[in-house]
Design a protein around this motif. Structure first.
Motif, mmCIF file in Angstrom:
data_model
loop_
_atom_site.group_PDB
_atom_site.id
_atom_site.type_symbol
_atom_site.label_atom_id
_atom_site.label_comp_id
_atom_site.label_asym_id
_atom_site.label_seq_id
_atom_site.Cartn_x
_atom_site.Cartn_y
_atom_site.Cartn_z
ATOM 1 N N HIS A 44 -24.944 -14.326 17.925
ATOM 2 C CA HIS A 44 -23.898 -13.511 17.313
ATOM 3 C C HIS A 44 -22.776 -14.419 16.831
ATOM 4 O O HIS A 44 -22.677 -15.572 17.236
ATOM 5 C CB HIS A 44 -23.349 -12.475 18.300
ATOM 6 C CG HIS A 44 -22.829 -13.094 19.563
ATOM 7 N ND1 HIS A 44 -23.596 -13.204 20.717
ATOM 8 C CD2 HIS A 44 -21.645 -13.672 19.864
ATOM 9 C CE1 HIS A 44 -22.903 -13.814 21.650
ATOM 10 N NE2 HIS A 44 -21.702 -14.108 21.166
ATOM 11 N N GLY A 45 -21.936 -13.898 15.961
ATOM 12 C CA GLY A 45 -20.840 -14.701 15.426
ATOM 13 C C GLY A 45 -21.289 -15.518 14.222
ATOM 14 O O GLY A 45 -22.434 -15.449 13.772
ATOM 15 N N LEU A 46 -20.378 -16.353 13.727
ATOM 16 C CA LEU A 46 -20.640 -17.111 12.509
ATOM 17 C C LEU A 46 -21.800 -18.077 12.645
ATOM 18 O O LEU A 46 -22.493 -18.375 11.670
ATOM 19 C CB LEU A 46 -19.373 -17.880 12.096
ATOM 20 C CG LEU A 46 -18.180 -17.040 11.656
ATOM 21 C CD1 LEU A 46 -16.991 -17.945 11.359
ATOM 22 C CD2 LEU A 46 -18.540 -16.199 10.437
ATOM 23 N N ASN A 47 -22.024 -18.595 13.848
ATOM 24 C CA ASN A 47 -23.079 -19.592 14.059
ATOM 25 C C ASN A 47 -24.077 -19.150 15.124
ATOM 26 O O ASN A 47 -24.668 -19.983 15.814
ATOM 27 C CB ASN A 47 -22.448 -20.929 14.464
ATOM 28 C CG ASN A 47 -21.507 -21.465 13.405
ATOM 29 O OD1 ASN A 47 -21.930 -22.010 12.401
ATOM 30 N ND2 ASN A 47 -20.201 -21.295 13.630
ATOM 31 N N GLY A 48 -24.277 -17.843 15.217
ATOM 32 C CA GLY A 48 -25.143 -17.320 16.264
ATOM 33 C C GLY A 48 -26.546 -17.874 16.242
ATOM 34 O O GLY A 48 -27.143 -18.119 17.296
ATOM 35 N N GLU A 49 -27.087 -18.088 15.046
ATOM 36 C CA GLU A 49 -28.462 -18.592 14.974
ATOM 37 C C GLU A 49 -28.581 -19.994 15.563
ATOM 38 O O GLU A 49 -29.615 -20.354 16.152
ATOM 39 C CB GLU A 49 -28.971 -18.570 13.526
ATOM 40 C CG GLU A 49 -28.432 -19.655 12.605
ATOM 41 C CD GLU A 49 -26.999 -19.434 12.171
ATOM 42 O OE1 GLU A 49 -26.417 -20.350 11.561
ATOM 43 O OE2 GLU A 49 -26.454 -18.338 12.427
ATOM 44 N N LYS A 50 -27.531 -20.801 15.463
ATOM 45 C CA LYS A 50 -27.558 -22.151 16.049
ATOM 46 C C LYS A 50 -27.631 -22.078 17.567
ATOM 47 O O LYS A 50 -28.382 -22.830 18.212
ATOM 48 C CB LYS A 50 -26.329 -22.951 15.613
ATOM 49 C CG LYS A 50 -26.288 -23.324 14.141
ATOM 50 C CD LYS A 50 -25.070 -24.176 13.832
ATOM 51 C CE LYS A 50 -25.101 -24.726 12.397
ATOM 52 N NZ LYS A 50 -25.073 -23.658 11.394
ATOM 53 N N PHE A 51 -26.864 -21.171 18.161
ATOM 54 C CA PHE A 51 -26.871 -21.042 19.616
ATOM 55 C C PHE A 51 -28.187 -20.447 20.112
ATOM 56 O O PHE A 51 -28.722 -20.874 21.138
ATOM 57 C CB PHE A 51 -25.687 -20.187 20.070
ATOM 58 C CG PHE A 51 -24.367 -20.895 19.972
ATOM 59 C CD1 PHE A 51 -23.883 -21.648 21.029
ATOM 60 C CD2 PHE A 51 -23.614 -20.818 18.807
ATOM 61 C CE1 PHE A 51 -22.670 -22.313 20.937
ATOM 62 C CE2 PHE A 51 -22.396 -21.478 18.702
ATOM 63 C CZ PHE A 51 -21.923 -22.233 19.778
ATOM 64 N N ALA A 52 -28.737 -19.472 19.376
ATOM 65 C CA ALA A 52 -30.024 -18.896 19.764
ATOM 66 C C ALA A 52 -31.134 -19.936 19.649
ATOM 67 O O ALA A 52 -32.006 -20.040 20.528
ATOM 68 C CB ALA A 52 -30.333 -17.680 18.896
#
Length: 306
Positions: A44-52
């Protein structure tokens, strides 16, 4: 584009991945000796895909290289350390970025037990076909969880818990009231033209927690969101629970909130009682389009049969 995978080597597991516009959901499973590990990471958020992506890649590394001991009887400390290590790795890699990810983890040890763990608002459910029941067996780490509010208020008393508003310019609608006896949940006002809404078909209100008027989240635990960890008490510490082995009449559903928002629990029970599990993808696409249209959320689902 949706994908459907059936792997006969993993307890009849079915994995469904349906990206939407944000495309921030990730999931994977592994066979390790006599154990099977499933994970769902909902960014979630602007960079959620990076954290996932980081959650999946970190787990892939430690599981594939046998860095985790899944044999010991009590996995509580092992799972706690794993979530902490993922969060620390995310801080080293993306500490300055805005965004984060929830994590739902399922560890099945054949003919022994299974463990669930989560940080965030994605859920794992146990469906019993014989009893016609659905039980959520993880913990909801959202603003509506009064235990989470009590935990956060204890260290960050100025934190704002509120109902999300349709018209943002109108006054904040508080979620709790502090009293001498503790917190009391406030029901939103019913008079006038309502300025709040339901976030899912279970009838739960959309809510936020934050440390000022602009910095808000819809969850109280997760990976990343480091400004919220520092200013509001967001934590990566997971809920953890051990269960007896699955029976042939039981099904586990490990899914992101894109799934749970579109279905009532009764509808899920009816589906698994009357239809082939392989038809869930099409059923869910229809429901998500009907409920949310172009605003539908990403969905990642693991179905595991006993």
């Amino acid at each position: 584009m949706a994908s459907f995978i059936k792997d006969g080597q993993v307890n009849g597991n079915i994995t469904i991945n349906i990206p939407a516009r944000s495309n921030q959901d990730r999931g994977k499973y592994w066979n390790v000796n006599d154990s099977q590990i499933f994970v769902v990471a909902d960014g979630h958020g602007l960079n959620g895909e990076k954290f996932a992506d980081l959650v999946i890649s970190y787990l892939d590394s430690v599981v594939s290289e046998r860095k985790i001991n899944f044999i010991e009887d009590d996995l509580t400390e092992t799972i706690n350390q794993l979530f902490n290590q993922i969060n620390e790795n995310a801080k080293l890699t993306y500490g300055s970025l805005y965004g984060g990810s929830t994590v739902s983890l399922l560890i099945i040890r054949n003919k022994r037990d299974f463990w669930v763990a989560n940080a965030g608002d994605s859920s794992i459910a146990l469906v019993d076909k014989q009893k016609s029941t659905l039980e959520i067996i993880t913990e909801d780490h959202g603003p509506n969880n009064i235990k989470e509010a009590e935990r956060i208020y204890a260290d960050f008393p100025d934190t704002i818990f509120e109902y999300d508003r349709i018209r943002k310019y109108e006054p904040v609608i508080p979620l709790y009231r502090k009293t001498d006896d503790g917190l009391i949940k406030i029901h939103p006002p019913s008079e006038g033209y309502p300025n709040y809404y339901l976030k899912n078909r279970q009838g739960e209100h959309a809510t936020y927690v934050g440390f000022d008027k602009t910095h808000k989240l819809a969850l109280t635990r997760g990976i990343g969101d480091f400004l919220f960890q520092e200013r509001m008490g967001l934590t990566s510490n997971p809920f953890i629970q051990k269960h007896s082995p699955l029976s042939p009449d039981q099904i586990l559903i490990c899914a992101s909130d894109g799934f749970w928002d579109c279905w009532t629990h009764d509808e899920i029970v009816e589906f698994v009682m009357t239809k082939e599990l392989s038809s869930l993808e099409g059923e869910h696409i229809n429901k998500s389009n009907q409920c949310f249209g172009s605003n539908k959320d990403d969905t990642l689902i693991h179905l595991i049969t006993g």
